[in-house]
Design an enzyme around this catalytic site. Sequence first.
Site, PDB file in Angstrom:
ATOM      1  N   LYS A 118       0.597  -1.349  -0.131  1.00 18.88           N
ATOM      2  CA  LYS A 118      -0.023   0.004  -0.077  1.00 18.88           C
ATOM      3  C   LYS A 118       0.865   1.276  -0.003  1.00 18.88           C
ATOM      4  CE  LYS A 118      -4.143  -1.768   0.121  1.00 18.88           C
ATOM      5  NZ  LYS A 118      -5.362  -1.395  -0.670  1.00 18.88           N
ATOM      6  N   GLU A 126      -6.279  -0.435   7.327  1.00 23.61           N
ATOM      7  CA  GLU A 126      -6.091  -1.333   6.265  1.00 23.61           C
ATOM      8  C   GLU A 126      -6.631  -2.724   6.994  1.00 23.61           C
ATOM      9  OE1 GLU A 126      -6.126  -1.588   3.273  1.00 23.61           O
ATOM     10  OE2 GLU A 126      -5.492   0.566   2.582  1.00 23.61           O
TER      11      GLU A 126
END
Length: 403
Positions: free
Chosen positions: A99, A141
Amino acid sequence: MSVAHQARAERLTEAEIFRAHLGGKLSTHLPRTPLDARTLSAISTPGVARVSQAIAEDTRLAARYTWAHRLVAVVSDGTAVLGLGDVGPAAALPVMEGKSVLFKALGGLDSIPLVLRTQDIGEIVETLTRLRPSFGAVNLEDVAAPRCFELEQALDEALDCPVMHNDQHGTAIVVLAALRSSAELLGKPLDSLRVVVSGAGAAGTACAQMLVAAGTGQVTVLDSQGVVHRDRPGLTPTKARLAELTDQAGLRGELADVLPGADVFVGVSSATVPEELIARMAPGAIVFALSNPTPEIAPEAAARHAAVVATGRSDRPNQISNLLACPGIFRGALDVGASRITERMMLAAADAIVALAAEDLAPDRVVPHVLDPRVAPEVAAAVAAAAAAESAPLAPSRLGEDL
């Protein structure tokens, strides 16, 4: 599957995957070179002391003279990692590193992955509160539901910076954009659509809320026990609120009871949907089978009955990926110094994605490609404009704040 997607899928081997992660995917680099004696004196002693003194006198200067204003903390406790479930923080780290790579590559934002060896909401909030001077935003996340709702709200209240659970709101923004584009392509008003959402976890809850907020005609949500409705006993507080929001048509039963005649199917669970159920949807149906790595129904099977089919996979056309919303939404928020990510900002992000898709709209192109270099800047600009237009101070106003 297009030739490009098929070739990409065939080329990707296990050896290639592990090579891409060898030694991790992140490193630091020097923004200014060469490191000569004069530069050393400026960035270290004695020069740095002058900057520290100035920030001590006016902490607002940290936004100018440190990287915190453009640094996003990518945070996970490892409880809902991709399709793997609760695999722990160490196993979550490769995902968080990835990410961070995408934040930089797509949005021009620096970020740092933080995986925490605790599932206690209070401990996570305390940890990030103590670290707050070191970053400018928090991207949550792979935090399992229902804890993710409470954690996001607690962080929103504790931190004076943008916080967003990407699995919830990033996914919901892109689902809304894809649905609006699909409706435009098929000539169907959004407020006429009957939508069935399979999955009442983080993504399913946020998708349902976002679709209702955008004026979608009728939304029904199912979990493993069937339709989430007001009269069902044993609902958690989160699902009880969801039922109040979505139980407008009084539908009851299982997927087989509510999917026939529906215009849209949104799958964000691990359930399998038989092809015969998709065949019983309304003519010109829209199917978003978003479970990864295995969609709820094979795209080829869905395409025999639906006008638009999308998945969450990168090796298929019409990828519904939260990367289309994030990192652009964080970039826009940070660019204007927003302290919160609000519902208005999220809807603006969806508007930007829809506008880009409209330039080349087709049944296999209802959203831009995740690597389209226009996406993050356009989303950032739309989010920044929405944030700047907020007349009141940016207090928590996101779709899931009460969950």
